[in-house]
Design a protein around this motif. Structure first.
Motif, PDB file in Angstrom:
ATOM      1  N   VAL A 166       6.583   8.466   5.731  1.00  0.00           N
ATOM      2  CA  VAL A 166       6.777   7.014   5.853  1.00  0.00           C
ATOM      3  C   VAL A 166       5.433   6.298   5.955  1.00  0.00           C
ATOM      4  CG1 VAL A 166       7.614   5.185   7.357  1.00  0.00           C
ATOM      5  CG2 VAL A 166       9.033   7.173   6.922  1.00  0.00           C
ATOM      6  N   GLN A 167       4.565   6.836   6.794  1.00  0.00           N
ATOM      7  CA  GLN A 167       3.292   6.151   6.998  1.00  0.00           C
ATOM      8  C   GLN A 167       2.419   6.183   5.753  1.00  0.00           C
ATOM      9  OE1 GLN A 167       2.774   4.145   9.341  1.00  0.00           O
ATOM     10  NE2 GLN A 167       4.524   4.705  10.606  1.00  0.00           N
ATOM     11  N   LEU A 168       2.529   7.247   4.971  1.00  0.00           N
ATOM     12  CA  LEU A 168       1.754   7.298   3.726  1.00  0.00           C
ATOM     13  C   LEU A 168       2.209   6.185   2.782  1.00  0.00           C
ATOM     14  CD1 LEU A 168       1.514  11.155   3.080  1.00  0.00           C
ATOM     15  CD2 LEU A 168      -0.402   9.590   3.511  1.00  0.00           C
ATOM     16  N   VAL A 169       3.523   6.021   2.685  1.00  0.00           N
ATOM     17  CA  VAL A 169       4.025   4.961   1.801  1.00  0.00           C
ATOM     18  C   VAL A 169       3.563   3.593   2.292  1.00  0.00           C
ATOM     19  CG1 VAL A 169       6.087   3.804   0.960  1.00  0.00           C
ATOM     20  CG2 VAL A 169       6.045   6.271   1.124  1.00  0.00           C
ATOM     21  N   ARG A 214       1.247   0.866   0.447  1.00  0.00           N
ATOM     22  CA  ARG A 214       1.679  -0.521   0.187  1.00  0.00           C
ATOM     23  C   ARG A 214       0.669  -1.508   0.715  1.00  0.00           C
ATOM     24  NH1 ARG A 214       7.042  -0.454  -0.516  1.00  0.00           N
ATOM     25  NH2 ARG A 214       7.180  -2.675  -0.440  1.00  0.00           N
ATOM     26  N   LYS A 215       0.224  -1.240   1.945  1.00  0.00           N
ATOM     27  CA  LYS A 215      -0.688  -2.162   2.576  1.00  0.00           C
ATOM     28  C   LYS A 215      -2.006  -2.189   1.803  1.00  0.00           C
ATOM     29  CE  LYS A 215      -2.002  -3.472   7.219  1.00  0.00           C
ATOM     30  NZ  LYS A 215      -1.778  -3.207   8.635  1.00  0.00           N
ATOM     31  N   HIS A 216      -2.427  -1.004   1.379  1.00  0.00           N
ATOM     32  CA  HIS A 216      -3.656  -0.891   0.603  1.00  0.00           C
ATOM     33  C   HIS A 216      -3.576  -1.775  -0.644  1.00  0.00           C
ATOM     34  CE1 HIS A 216      -7.179   1.282  -0.985  1.00  0.00           C
ATOM     35  NE2 HIS A 216      -6.568   1.189  -2.147  1.00  0.00           N
ATOM     36  N   TRP A 217      -2.443  -1.663  -1.352  1.00  0.00           N
ATOM     37  CA  TRP A 217      -2.288  -2.485  -2.550  1.00  0.00           C
ATOM     38  C   TRP A 217      -2.209  -3.958  -2.209  1.00  0.00           C
ATOM     39  CZ3 TRP A 217       2.006   1.326  -4.269  1.00  0.00           C
ATOM     40  CH2 TRP A 217       1.406   2.449  -4.849  1.00  0.00           C
ATOM     41  N   ALA A 218      -1.429  -4.260  -1.182  1.00  0.00           N
ATOM     42  CA  ALA A 218      -1.208  -5.664  -0.834  1.00  0.00           C
ATOM     43  C   ALA A 218      -2.504  -6.364  -0.460  1.00  0.00           C
ATOM     44  CB  ALA A 218      -0.192  -5.774   0.301  1.00  0.00           C
ATOM     45  N   VAL A 219      -3.327  -5.721   0.354  1.00  0.00           N
ATOM     46  CA  VAL A 219      -4.509  -6.434   0.814  1.00  0.00           C
ATOM     47  C   VAL A 219      -5.591  -6.511  -0.253  1.00  0.00           C
ATOM     48  CG1 VAL A 219      -4.118  -5.883   3.240  1.00  0.00           C
ATOM     49  CG2 VAL A 219      -5.656  -4.456   1.887  1.00  0.00           C
ATOM     50  N   HIS A 220      -5.449  -5.702  -1.297  1.00  0.00           N
ATOM     51  CA  HIS A 220      -6.462  -5.787  -2.348  1.00  0.00           C
ATOM     52  C   HIS A 220      -6.081  -6.735  -3.467  1.00  0.00           C
ATOM     53  CE1 HIS A 220      -8.015  -2.247  -0.237  1.00  0.00           C
ATOM     54  NE2 HIS A 220      -9.167  -2.679  -0.695  1.00  0.00           N
ATOM     55  N   ARG A 221      -4.842  -7.243  -3.414  1.00  0.00           N
ATOM     56  CA  ARG A 221      -4.426  -8.205  -4.438  1.00  0.00           C
ATOM     57  C   ARG A 221      -5.098  -9.550  -4.198  1.00  0.00           C
ATOM     58  NH1 ARG A 221       1.149  -6.935  -3.758  1.00  0.00           N
ATOM     59  NH2 ARG A 221       2.183  -6.217  -5.619  1.00  0.00           N
ATOM     60  N   LEU A 247       3.059  -4.893   7.525  1.00  0.00           N
ATOM     61  CA  LEU A 247       2.802  -6.278   7.930  1.00  0.00           C
ATOM     62  C   LEU A 247       1.940  -6.332   9.186  1.00  0.00           C
ATOM     63  CD1 LEU A 247       6.480  -7.579   7.655  1.00  0.00           C
ATOM     64  CD2 LEU A 247       4.707  -7.727   5.914  1.00  0.00           C
ATOM     65  N   GLU A 248       1.189  -7.415   9.339  1.00  0.00           N
ATOM     66  CA  GLU A 248       0.554  -7.706  10.622  1.00  0.00           C
ATOM     67  C   GLU A 248       1.644  -8.316  11.493  1.00  0.00           C
ATOM     68  OE1 GLU A 248      -2.571  -6.974  11.113  1.00  0.00           O
ATOM     69  OE2 GLU A 248      -2.916  -6.447   9.013  1.00  0.00           O
ATOM     70  N   VAL A 249       1.637  -7.984  12.767  1.00  0.00           N
ATOM     71  CA  VAL A 249       2.708  -8.492  13.616  1.00  0.00           C
ATOM     72  C   VAL A 249       2.157  -9.435  14.682  1.00  0.00           C
ATOM     73  CG1 VAL A 249       4.533  -7.873  15.243  1.00  0.00           C
ATOM     74  CG2 VAL A 249       4.048  -6.394  13.287  1.00  0.00           C
ATOM     75  N   SER A 250       2.737 -10.619  14.807  1.00  0.00           N
ATOM     76  CA  SER A 250       2.406 -11.450  15.963  1.00  0.00           C
ATOM     77  C   SER A 250       3.681 -11.934  16.629  1.00  0.00           C
ATOM     78  CB  SER A 250       1.501 -12.628  15.596  1.00  0.00           C
ATOM     79  OG  SER A 250       1.721 -13.075  14.300  1.00  0.00           O
ATOM     80  N   ALA A 251       3.548 -12.335  17.882  1.00  0.00           N
ATOM     81  CA  ALA A 251       4.748 -12.653  18.656  1.00  0.00           C
ATOM     82  C   ALA A 251       4.588 -13.951  19.439  1.00  0.00           C
ATOM     83  CB  ALA A 251       5.067 -11.520  19.616  1.00  0.00           C
TER      84      ALA A 251
END
Ligand code: ADP
Ligand code: MG
Length: 741
Positions: free
Chosen positions: A242-245, A249-256, A464-468
């Motif tokens: 799960v964490q690899l996926v 995803r995060k790797h791709w998302a933040v480089h877009r 996702l980054e999480v804030s509360a």
């Protein structure tokens, strides 16, 4: 599955069909009862627990409708004749066997099988398997399958019993645990093992066993140490997959690339802030600052905002949208239902005042326009909305999923806000990101009122980054919750209706929530199950039955109306409006009122068949009352007998308003494996060992390892085994592991 050429070919591999190994009959049983069709499916069907020599299974917290296997002792046996009712059911004989774990007991009922008395004598111990039902307020198993033991606690007669521990499998009617164990043994006897997907260095570093050893030991352990070691490896595989996926995803998302939207002094946002009628809470300010920074950047924001019902998420989202509009772009806001979308559009317009009336006579100078777009608007209204979105006249477009599913074209979409994330899967998140065209992804802000335990944040929302938002704006009222056991104490239910009358008399309003709409062909089979023993569950209560019952009975004279998903969008809107303006006293509804509905004058909510709802759902529902200055009351009505897991859960909901505590409970109540599994789609997920409740350590450690691996080799070029593991455990498409309820 690829093999290393130099190794001798093994007799069976994980991808082989069970039919090849077990023969047609067993294979068909496993397939139809449990959906297991390959060797890998069966080996990954892990024991739910283990029975130990001399220990009986704790008969507590059984769930109605659940298939259970218990190791128990026969305590009492009784038989009686019963008369049939004319025309319906013939009379006959009932044999009642009460089995016990030494503390609690459970009745097993057999109809017209008097001969079983010979076997099932008091004092004998055995495994009993069946579906839990309730009869006259007591739990029972009807026609359970059983395997008796020679003497108390002696498991050695069971051929599957290898060591000191007997695996107990998730089973099904007609396929008891002991038959599954026999099949597993047959498979393991001919299985040579596999190439480990995890490189040896990594195994050593993590201190985990080889996978084939772990698979053997999970099914046939010699002792608890074997079970622990096997579990450790299997959990690591799942957590890491799960964490690899997610790391990928995060790797791709933040480089877009993303449309940078830096704040514009003197713009719409400043104008809005200047006339805000209240002070932002510290939390709102803090999250606002983080979002402002994210939006200014050239890579997409991917942020989750969690905050209790009423914590003021909408204002935070609106301020973010205004920053995007100030940068010359558009924002879209998605809601899970049309009712909510319409309500959001309304409340955004209200908050904006003349700043949101571009094109109208009284618009403020830099005003923007809020348009609503839902799947079922009139063609003309829809065309106008689409035009406004395409031309850029609309700064904010509010809608349901239709907004991203349709080919709606935005002039320049800069950001998407998703409200009530728990209805929103990762695929929708992806569809969203694709909306802004090839060259850039929009910023994404997802909002949820469901508190999210850390482990869930790390898995389901791990990209996702999480804030509360932790504090509520001042002036909120407390909500009191109580369980109403309608079966045991009918008087309490009458009292509940009386409470509604009192509140209405005092000028307030009420909700009555039911699990079902009712009155639709094929919606539910009404089920003609006259058999006494099967009388455990009636169909859930329905809006269309409860509303007339209340109108003509306990709530006669009050203005009652109904709200549910089968009303036309206009119909829903009209009802919501009438309720909001106080023209309706009591709204009988399904969970369409669960999220976001805001009528501060409503003070009581009665939830019928409350056990049919999830813990978080109940918490969301009761958040609809106590939104004004009068305290709220929520009554959870149930027929569940005391001592069932369902009833315990309701007591827990009544006992606390702490959303994080309840979110934990919600996790607990889901079956192992369902947590991340694609249960709805009918697909099997490979994730079943990892518990979001208990395995925070493994999940956190796997997250770190996964980030390292992706940082150094984002496409797993050197980690082919891990790539294979991700595919097997997560999903061929790589997205199904995310919870979609
Ligand atoms: P949520 O979406 O988090 O459930 P809302 O954004 O709908 O909550 O806010 C609930 C109510 O509180 C709204 O009427 C909103 O205008 C109001 N509100 C929001 N922030 C504040 C604040 N800082 N002070 C006072 N009232 C606020
Ligand atoms: Mg809201």
């Amino acid at each position: 599955m690829s093999r290393v050429g130099s190794r001798a070919r093994t007799t069976i591999e994980l991808g082989d069909s069970l039919e090849r190994v077990l023969g047609g009959k067993s294979a068909r049983a496993l397939e139809s009862a449990l959906g297991l069709s390959t060797v890998g499916d069966l080996l990954r069907h892990y024991p739910r627990r283990y029975a130990e020599r001399g220990e009986l299974t704790d008969i507590a917290g059984l769930e109605l409708g659940e298939h259970v296997t218990v190791l128990a002792r026969v305590d009492r046996v009784s038989g009686r004749k019963y008369r049939g009712n004319p025309g319906a059911r013939r009379g006959g004989h009932i044999l009642e066997i009460v089995i016990t774990d030494g503390h609690r007991s459970l009745t097993c009922a057999f109809f017209n099988q008097q001969w079983r008395e010979r076997d099932l004598r008091p004092g004998r111990t055995g495994l009993f398997a069946g579906k839990v039902s309730s009869f006259r307020g007591k739990l029972q198993l009807t026609h359970p399958e059983y395997q008796l033991l020679e003497s108390d606690g002696d498991l050695s007669r069971l051929e599957e019993f290898a060591g000191a521990l007997l695996p107990v499998y998730p089973a099904a009617q007609g396929l008891p645990s002991w038959s599954i164990a026999r099949c597993v043994r047959q498979v393991l006897d001919t299985w040579d093992g596999l190439d480990d997907p995890m490189p040896e260095e990594l195994r050593e570093r993590l201190g985990v066993d080889r996978l084939d050893g772990a698979l053997r030991r999970i099914h046939r352990p010699d002792g608890w140490a074997d079970v622990e070691a096997a579990r450790k490896r299997l959990k690591w595989d799942e957590a890491l997959a799960v964490q690899l996926v997610l790391a990928q995803r995060k790797h791709w998302a933040v480089h877009r690339p993303a449309p940078a939207c830096p704040p514009r002094p003197g713009g719409l946002l400043d104008a809005f802030d200047a006339r805000l009628p209240f002070r932002l809470t510290d939390g709102q300010r803090e999250v606002g600052a983080a979002i402002e920074a994210d939006l200014s950047g050239a890579h997409p924001m991917n942020r989750l905002l969690q905050g209790e019902v009423g914590s003021g998420k909408t204002v935070v989202a609106l301020r973010a949208m205004l920053q995007v509009i100030d940068a010359g772009r558009q924002a879209a806001m998605l809601a899970p239902t049309e009712v909510l979308a319409a309500q959001h559009a309304r409340s955004l317009r209200e908050l904006l005042g003349d700043l949101g009336r571009a094109g109208e006579l009284d618009a403020a100078e830099q005003a923007t326009k809020v348009v609503l777009l839902t799947g079922s608007m009139s063609t003309a209204a829809r065309r106008q909305a689409l035009l406004d979105i395409a031309s850029g006249a609309a700064g904010i477009a509010v809608g349901t999923h239709a907004l991203i599913q349709d080919r709606v074209s935005f002039a320049d979409l800069g950001m998407v806000v998703v409200d009530e994330q728990h209805r929103f899967g990762v695929e929708q998140r992806d569809a969203l990101r694709a909306r802004a065209g090839e060259d850039a992804s929009p910023h994404v802000l997802v909002m949820t009122a469901t508190p999210i335990p850390r482990t869930v944040a790390m898995t389901v929302y791990g990209d996702l980054e999480v804030s509360a938002l932790r504090e509520l704006p001042a002036g909120r009222s407390p909500i009191h919750t109580a369980v109403v056991p309608a079966g045991e104490k009918p008087g309490w239910l009458e009292r509940a209706w009386q409470r509604i009358r009192e509140e209405v008399a005092a000028g307030h309003q009420a909700y009555v929530v039911c699990p079902r709409i009712g009155d639709s062909a094929g919606e539910e089979d009404s089920g003609d199950e006259p058999a006494e023993a099967e009388a455990g569950r009636r169909p859930p209560l329905a809006v269309q039955e409860v509303a007339p019952m209340l109108e003509s009975g306990p709530l006669a004279g009050l203005r009652v109306d109904v709200l549910h998903g089968r009303l036309s969008p206009d119909g829903k809107d009209a009802v919501m409006r009438a309720f909001a303006t106080g023209e309706v006293d009591v709204l009988v509804a399904t969970t369409v009122v669960e999220v976001g509905v805001n009528v501060p004058n409503a003070t009581v909510m009665v939830i019928m068949d409350a056990e049919r709802f999830g813990v978080s759902q109940l918490h969301q529902l009761r958040g609809r009352v106590g939104r004004g200055d009068a305290p709220g009351l929520c009554l959870l009505v149930t027929d569940m007998p005391e001592g069932t897991a369902s009833r315990d859960r309701l007591d827990a909901v009544a006992a606390t308003l702490d959303g994080f505590e309840l979110a934990r409970l919600d996790l607990e109540m889901r079956r192992e494996g369902d947590i991340l599994g694609a249960a709805q789609s009918g697909r099997r997920s490979g994730l079943r060992m990892l518990s979001l409740l208990r395995d925070e350590d493994v999940i956190a450690a796997a997250r770190t390892v996964a980030q390292e691996i992706v940082g150094e080799d984002p496409y797993f070029a050197t980690y082919t085994g891990l790539a294979r593991m991700v595919t097997e455990l997560v999903d061929p498409e790589g997205a199904e592991y995310l919870e979609k309820t």
